[in-house]
Design a protein around this motif. Structure first.
Motif: not given
Length: 118
Positions: A10-21, A114-118
């Motif tokens: 997904x899309x998350x801001x820098x510093x955030x977290x994601x969990x892949x399965x 996975x997209x991490x935005x600044x």
């Protein structure tokens, strides 16, 4: 027929977290290794993290201390917890499984963005 089913991108801001399965659909005898690779736009697919059947883990230097890989041998699943995400973590993440009885085969998932935005 074996398939690797990935989820959690997904899309998350820098510093955030994601969990892949990643879950193995079908039968692979004696899974030796489960891991994650990623491919950024215009770049080659690179190793991110891996875990053996004995629960030994290994990480790319760029993700050490931020990502944690885990697996459930009974369920044939592998997860990647990604914390303190950076824009350079952006890419398509692929699940990788290696196993077999007499011949070791390599299986790949379809990839999850996975997209991490600044």
């Amino acid at each position: 027929q074996v398939q690797l089913v990935e989820s959690g991108g997904g899309l998350v801001q820098a510093g955030g977290s994601l969990r892949l399965s990643c879950a193995v659909s079908g039968t692979i005898f004696s899974i030796k290794f489960m891991g994650w690779y990623r491919q950024a736009p215009g770049k080659q697919r690179d190793f991110v993290a891996g875990i053996t059947s004995a629960q030994s883990t290994m990480y790319a230097n760029s993700v050490k201390g931020r990502f944690t890989i885990s697996r459930d041998n009974a369920k044939n699943t592998v997860d990647l917890q990604m914390n303190s995400l950076k824009p350079e973590d952006t890419g398509v993440y692929y699940c990788n499984v290696q196993g077999g009885s007499s011949l070791i085969r390599t299986y790949w998932g379809q990839g999850t963005q996975v997209t991490v935005s600044s």
